[in-house]
Design a protein around this motif. Structure first.
Motif, PDB file in Angstrom:
ATOM      1  N   PHE A   1       0.817  -1.220   0.000  1.00  0.00           N
ATOM      2  CA  PHE A   1       0.000   0.000   0.000  1.00  0.00           C
ATOM      3  C   PHE A   1       0.845   1.262   0.000  1.00  0.00           C
ATOM      4  O   PHE A   1       0.476   2.273   0.604  1.00  0.00           O
ATOM      5  CB  PHE A   1      -0.979  -0.002   1.176  1.00  0.00           C
ATOM      6  N   GLY A   2       1.990   1.210  -0.650  1.00  0.00           N
ATOM      7  CA  GLY A   2       2.829   2.387  -0.797  1.00  0.00           C
ATOM      8  C   GLY A   2       3.709   2.700   0.402  1.00  0.00           C
ATOM      9  O   GLY A   2       4.340   3.761   0.440  1.00  0.00           O
ATOM     10  N   LEU A   3       3.770   1.806   1.377  1.00  0.00           N
ATOM     11  CA  LEU A   3       4.628   2.039   2.540  1.00  0.00           C
ATOM     12  C   LEU A   3       6.087   1.795   2.174  1.00  0.00           C
ATOM     13  O   LEU A   3       6.395   1.034   1.268  1.00  0.00           O
ATOM     14  CB  LEU A   3       4.229   1.111   3.688  1.00  0.00           C
ATOM     15  N   VAL A   4       6.970   2.431   2.906  1.00  0.00           N
ATOM     16  CA  VAL A   4       8.397   2.218   2.727  1.00  0.00           C
ATOM     17  C   VAL A   4       8.726   0.809   3.212  1.00  0.00           C
ATOM     18  O   VAL A   4       8.244   0.382   4.266  1.00  0.00           O
ATOM     19  CB  VAL A   4       9.211   3.258   3.539  1.00  0.00           C
ATOM     20  N   GLU A   5       9.529   0.075   2.446  1.00  0.00           N
ATOM     21  CA  GLU A   5       9.929  -1.270   2.858  1.00  0.00           C
ATOM     22  C   GLU A   5      10.867  -1.199   4.054  1.00  0.00           C
ATOM     23  O   GLU A   5      11.816  -0.430   4.066  1.00  0.00           O
ATOM     24  CB  GLU A   5      10.629  -2.001   1.712  1.00  0.00           C
ATOM     25  N   ARG A   6      10.557  -1.995   5.064  1.00  0.00           N
ATOM     26  CA  ARG A   6      11.401  -2.148   6.250  1.00  0.00           C
ATOM     27  C   ARG A   6      11.487  -3.653   6.481  1.00  0.00           C
ATOM     28  O   ARG A   6      10.510  -4.278   6.870  1.00  0.00           O
ATOM     29  CB  ARG A   6      10.804  -1.459   7.459  1.00  0.00           C
ATOM     30  N   GLN A   7      12.661  -4.199   6.220  1.00  0.00           N
ATOM     31  CA  GLN A   7      12.848  -5.647   6.258  1.00  0.00           C
ATOM     32  C   GLN A   7      12.537  -6.235   7.631  1.00  0.00           C
ATOM     33  O   GLN A   7      12.791  -5.616   8.661  1.00  0.00           O
ATOM     34  CB  GLN A   7      14.280  -6.008   5.855  1.00  0.00           C
ATOM     35  N   LEU A   8      11.982  -7.445   7.609  1.00  0.00           N
ATOM     36  CA  LEU A   8      11.738  -8.190   8.830  1.00  0.00           C
ATOM     37  C   LEU A   8      13.080  -8.771   9.285  1.00  0.00           C
ATOM     38  O   LEU A   8      13.648  -9.624   8.629  1.00  0.00           O
ATOM     39  CB  LEU A   8      10.727  -9.313   8.588  1.00  0.00           C
ATOM     40  N   THR A   9      13.579  -8.259  10.383  1.00  0.00           N
ATOM     41  CA  THR A   9      14.879  -8.687  10.901  1.00  0.00           C
ATOM     42  C   THR A   9      14.676  -9.486  12.184  1.00  0.00           C
ATOM     43  O   THR A   9      13.586  -9.469  12.779  1.00  0.00           O
ATOM     44  CB  THR A   9      15.766  -7.464  11.205  1.00  0.00           C
ATOM     45  N   ALA A  10      15.728 -10.155  12.616  1.00  0.00           N
ATOM     46  CA  ALA A  10      15.660 -10.932  13.852  1.00  0.00           C
ATOM     47  C   ALA A  10      15.276 -10.062  15.053  1.00  0.00           C
ATOM     48  O   ALA A  10      14.416 -10.468  15.850  1.00  0.00           O
ATOM     49  CB  ALA A  10      16.980 -11.655  14.092  1.00  0.00           C
ATOM     50  N   PRO A  11      15.860  -8.871  15.228  1.00  0.00           N
ATOM     51  CA  PRO A  11      15.444  -8.040  16.372  1.00  0.00           C
ATOM     52  C   PRO A  11      13.964  -7.633  16.307  1.00  0.00           C
ATOM     53  O   PRO A  11      13.280  -7.607  17.338  1.00  0.00           O
ATOM     54  CB  PRO A  11      16.340  -6.805  16.275  1.00  0.00           C
ATOM     55  N   ARG A  12      13.461  -7.354  15.117  1.00  0.00           N
ATOM     56  CA  ARG A  12      12.047  -6.984  14.991  1.00  0.00           C
ATOM     57  C   ARG A  12      11.159  -8.180  15.324  1.00  0.00           C
ATOM     58  O   ARG A  12      10.138  -8.040  15.991  1.00  0.00           O
ATOM     59  CB  ARG A  12      11.751  -6.467  13.582  1.00  0.00           C
ATOM     60  N   LEU A  13      11.542  -9.358  14.861  1.00  0.00           N
ATOM     61  CA  LEU A  13      10.789 -10.564  15.164  1.00  0.00           C
ATOM     62  C   LEU A  13      10.841 -10.867  16.661  1.00  0.00           C
ATOM     63  O   LEU A  13       9.834 -11.238  17.268  1.00  0.00           O
ATOM     64  CB  LEU A  13      11.330 -11.740  14.346  1.00  0.00           C
ATOM     65  N   LEU A  14      11.994 -10.683  17.272  1.00  0.00           N
ATOM     66  CA  LEU A  14      12.130 -10.882  18.714  1.00  0.00           C
ATOM     67  C   LEU A  14      11.216  -9.917  19.472  1.00  0.00           C
ATOM     68  O   LEU A  14      10.571 -10.300  20.465  1.00  0.00           O
ATOM     69  CB  LEU A  14      13.588 -10.691  19.143  1.00  0.00           C
ATOM     70  N   GLY A  15      11.128  -8.687  18.998  1.00  0.00           N
ATOM     71  CA  GLY A  15      10.236  -7.715  19.626  1.00  0.00           C
ATOM     72  C   GLY A  15       8.790  -8.183  19.609  1.00  0.00           C
ATOM     73  O   GLY A  15       8.068  -8.059  20.602  1.00  0.00           O
TER      74      GLY A  15
END
Length: 162
Positions: free
Chosen positions: A123-137
């Motif tokens: 939907f036009g959002l900026v890509e922000r990769q799914l990283t291990a720290p984000r998944l841990l969060g």
């Protein structure tokens, strides 16, 4: 962006989140009083219109572009359906799960969906990769949800006001 501006935006986001449990609890009572959660959903959306129209008029906003309205992709019109879904589910689930349980679970769903939206730049959002720290969060948030939901039993029955 200045630090003060950034802090102001963060505060507004917290306020946006803080009003949700109030809205859900109030609408749950309204649904019981009106006899069905969908009547409360309709009432909530009608009140939203009644509050928003004077604001639009006071700000003297120009009418939307008819050209855009006719050319906008169908998915752009689905936001209202998601709103109905959230309001209706809140009306049904909040009395059963409690405000903290429902909001914690809803927040978990929001964060999980947000990670997907960001990762794929949907939907036009900026890509922000799914990283291990984000998944841990997210996993930590879900653990927090479990603690919130399962650490206390209800102490009284919920009754409608009025």
């Amino acid at each position: 962006m200045t630090t003060l501006h950034w802090l102001g935006l963060l505060l507004l986001a917290v306020i946006a989140g803080a009003v949700v449990p109030f809205q859900s609890a109030i609408n749950a009572n309204l649904g019981r009083g009106l006899g069905h959660p969908l009547w409360a959903t309709l009432a909530s959306l009608l009140v939203s219109i009644l509050v928003l129209l004077p604001v639009i008029l006071a700000l003297r906003l120009p009418l939307p572009s008819l050209g855009f309205i006719s050319k906008a992709p169908l998915w752009m019109w689905t936001g209202g359906a998601f709103g109905v879904c959230f309001i209706s589910l809140a009306l049904v689930l909040l009395p059963k799960l409690g405000a903290s349980g429902f909001i914690a679970l809803a927040l978990s769903g929001q964060v999980l969906a947000s990670l997907l939206l960001d990762h794929f730049g949907l939907f036009g959002l900026v890509e922000r990769q799914l990283t291990a720290p984000r998944l841990l969060g997210v996993l930590m948030l879900i653990g927090g949800v479990a603690l919130i939901q399962f650490s206390a039993a209800p102490t009284r029955a919920l009754t409608a006001v009025g």
